[in-house]
Design a protein around this motif. Structure first.
Motif, PDB file in Angstrom:
ATOM      1  N   VAL A  36      11.963  21.420 -11.605  1.00  0.00           N
ATOM      2  CA  VAL A  36      10.238  20.676 -11.593  1.00  0.00           C
ATOM      3  C   VAL A  36      10.016  19.781 -12.004  1.00  0.00           C
ATOM      4  O   VAL A  36       9.163  19.310 -12.510  1.00  0.00           O
ATOM      5  CB  VAL A  36       9.814  21.824 -10.833  1.00  0.00           C
ATOM      6  N   ASP A  37      10.370  20.944 -13.314  1.00  0.00           N
ATOM      7  CA  ASP A  37       9.338  20.084 -14.651  1.00  0.00           C
ATOM      8  C   ASP A  37      10.649  19.001 -15.715  1.00  0.00           C
ATOM      9  O   ASP A  37       9.827  18.053 -16.510  1.00  0.00           O
ATOM     10  CB  ASP A  37       9.135  21.589 -16.220  1.00  0.00           C
ATOM     11  N   GLY A  38      11.701  18.539 -14.994  1.00  0.00           N
ATOM     12  CA  GLY A  38      12.690  17.570 -15.722  1.00  0.00           C
ATOM     13  C   GLY A  38      13.504  17.816 -16.556  1.00  0.00           C
ATOM     14  O   GLY A  38      13.745  16.966 -17.285  1.00  0.00           O
ATOM     15  N   LEU A  39      13.184  18.577 -17.227  1.00  0.00           N
ATOM     16  CA  LEU A  39      14.016  19.654 -17.689  1.00  0.00           C
ATOM     17  C   LEU A  39      15.481  20.577 -17.540  1.00  0.00           C
ATOM     18  O   LEU A  39      15.212  20.663 -16.216  1.00  0.00           O
ATOM     19  CB  LEU A  39      13.057  20.886 -18.949  1.00  0.00           C
ATOM     20  N   ALA A  40      16.518  20.105 -18.411  1.00  0.00           N
ATOM     21  CA  ALA A  40      17.380  20.680 -17.770  1.00  0.00           C
ATOM     22  C   ALA A  40      17.452  22.394 -17.879  1.00  0.00           C
ATOM     23  O   ALA A  40      16.949  22.519 -19.021  1.00  0.00           O
ATOM     24  CB  ALA A  40      18.399  19.990 -18.405  1.00  0.00           C
ATOM     25  N   TYR A  41      17.860  22.924 -17.639  1.00  0.00           N
ATOM     26  CA  TYR A  41      18.421  24.446 -17.093  1.00  0.00           C
ATOM     27  C   TYR A  41      19.987  25.254 -17.016  1.00  0.00           C
ATOM     28  O   TYR A  41      20.219  24.436 -16.359  1.00  0.00           O
ATOM     29  CB  TYR A  41      17.326  25.618 -16.727  1.00  0.00           C
ATOM     30  N   VAL A  42      20.072  26.312 -17.503  1.00  0.00           N
ATOM     31  CA  VAL A  42      21.851  26.909 -16.963  1.00  0.00           C
ATOM     32  C   VAL A  42      21.314  27.493 -15.680  1.00  0.00           C
ATOM     33  O   VAL A  42      20.298  27.929 -15.334  1.00  0.00           O
ATOM     34  CB  VAL A  42      22.433  27.467 -18.022  1.00  0.00           C
ATOM     35  N   LYS A  43      22.402  27.358 -15.050  1.00  0.00           N
ATOM     36  CA  LYS A  43      22.214  28.439 -14.159  1.00  0.00           C
ATOM     37  C   LYS A  43      23.644  29.028 -13.703  1.00  0.00           C
ATOM     38  O   LYS A  43      24.282  29.017 -14.479  1.00  0.00           O
ATOM     39  CB  LYS A  43      22.269  27.809 -12.221  1.00  0.00           C
ATOM     40  N   GLY A  44      23.662  30.251 -13.153  1.00  0.00           N
ATOM     41  CA  GLY A  44      24.668  31.516 -13.389  1.00  0.00           C
ATOM     42  C   GLY A  44      25.311  31.190 -12.339  1.00  0.00           C
ATOM     43  O   GLY A  44      25.303  29.964 -11.456  1.00  0.00           O
ATOM     44  N   ALA A  45      26.330  32.370 -12.020  1.00  0.00           N
ATOM     45  CA  ALA A  45      27.693  31.553 -10.640  1.00  0.00           C
ATOM     46  C   ALA A  45      26.947  32.631  -9.592  1.00  0.00           C
ATOM     47  O   ALA A  45      27.294  31.383  -8.734  1.00  0.00           O
ATOM     48  CB  ALA A  45      28.541  33.215 -11.136  1.00  0.00           C
ATOM     49  N   ASP A  46      25.484  32.695  -9.281  1.00  0.00           N
ATOM     50  CA  ASP A  46      24.937  32.949  -8.190  1.00  0.00           C
ATOM     51  C   ASP A  46      24.274  31.457  -7.784  1.00  0.00           C
ATOM     52  O   ASP A  46      23.671  32.192  -7.249  1.00  0.00           O
ATOM     53  CB  ASP A  46      24.202  33.856  -8.550  1.00  0.00           C
ATOM     54  N   GLY A  47      24.388  30.435  -8.550  1.00  0.00           N
ATOM     55  CA  GLY A  47      23.367  29.050  -8.495  1.00  0.00           C
ATOM     56  C   GLY A  47      22.034  29.823  -9.032  1.00  0.00           C
ATOM     57  O   GLY A  47      21.367  28.276  -8.365  1.00  0.00           O
ATOM     58  N   GLU A  48      21.136  30.983  -9.792  1.00  0.00           N
ATOM     59  CA  GLU A  48      20.520  30.298  -9.415  1.00  0.00           C
ATOM     60  C   GLU A  48      20.032  30.302 -11.064  1.00  0.00           C
ATOM     61  O   GLU A  48      20.472  30.271 -11.974  1.00  0.00           O
ATOM     62  CB  GLU A  48      19.582  32.091  -9.875  1.00  0.00           C
TER      63      GLU A  48
END
Length: 97
Positions: A36-48
Motif C-alpha cells: 500500500v505504500d507504493g514500494l516493491a517488496y519480495v514475497k515468499g512461496a506462500d505469496g505473503e
C-alpha cells in the motif's frame, strides 16, 4: 555465469531506494509485489509479502533470469540478488563481468 545456474539465489529489496517504478513487478510478479505504500517488496512461496527491511526470499529456479534482469534494469538500483555464499550476482553491489 555457470555458477548462477547451480547456486540457490535469494533476492531482497531495499525500500529506502525503491522508486516504485514497477519493472520488477512486471518482470517477476511471483516474486515482487507493491504494498500500500507504493514500494516493491519480495514475497515468499506462500505469496505473503516480506515487509521487514532486508527480508530475503529464495528465487524460484524458473524465474532466475527474470529476477536478475529486474535487478539490472531497476532505476532505483534497490534489488539485490545474492548467492548462498553472500556474493551479489545482480544489483548495485554486483561485480560487473
Amino acid at each position: 555465469m555457470a555458477e548462477v545456474a547451480t547456486d540457490q539465489l535469494q533476492v531482497w529489496v531495499d525500500q529506502d531506494l525503491c522508486t516504485g517504478d514497477g519493472l520488477c513487478v512486471q518482470y517477476a510478479p511471483e516474486v515482487f509485489e507493491f504494498d500500500v505504500d507504493g514500494l516493491a517488496y519480495v514475497k515468499g512461496a506462500d505469496g505473503e509479502l516480506r515487509l521487514a527491511p532486508g527480508s530475503r526470499v529464495d528465487v524460484p529456479e524458473h524465474l532466475r533470469l527474470e529476477v536478475i534482469d529486474s535487478a539490472k534494469e531497476c532505476p532505483g538500483e534497490c534489488i539485490h540478488v545474492v548467492r548462498g555464499d553472500g556474493v551479489e550476482v545482480a544489483g548495485p553491489e554486483a561485480e560487473e563481468d
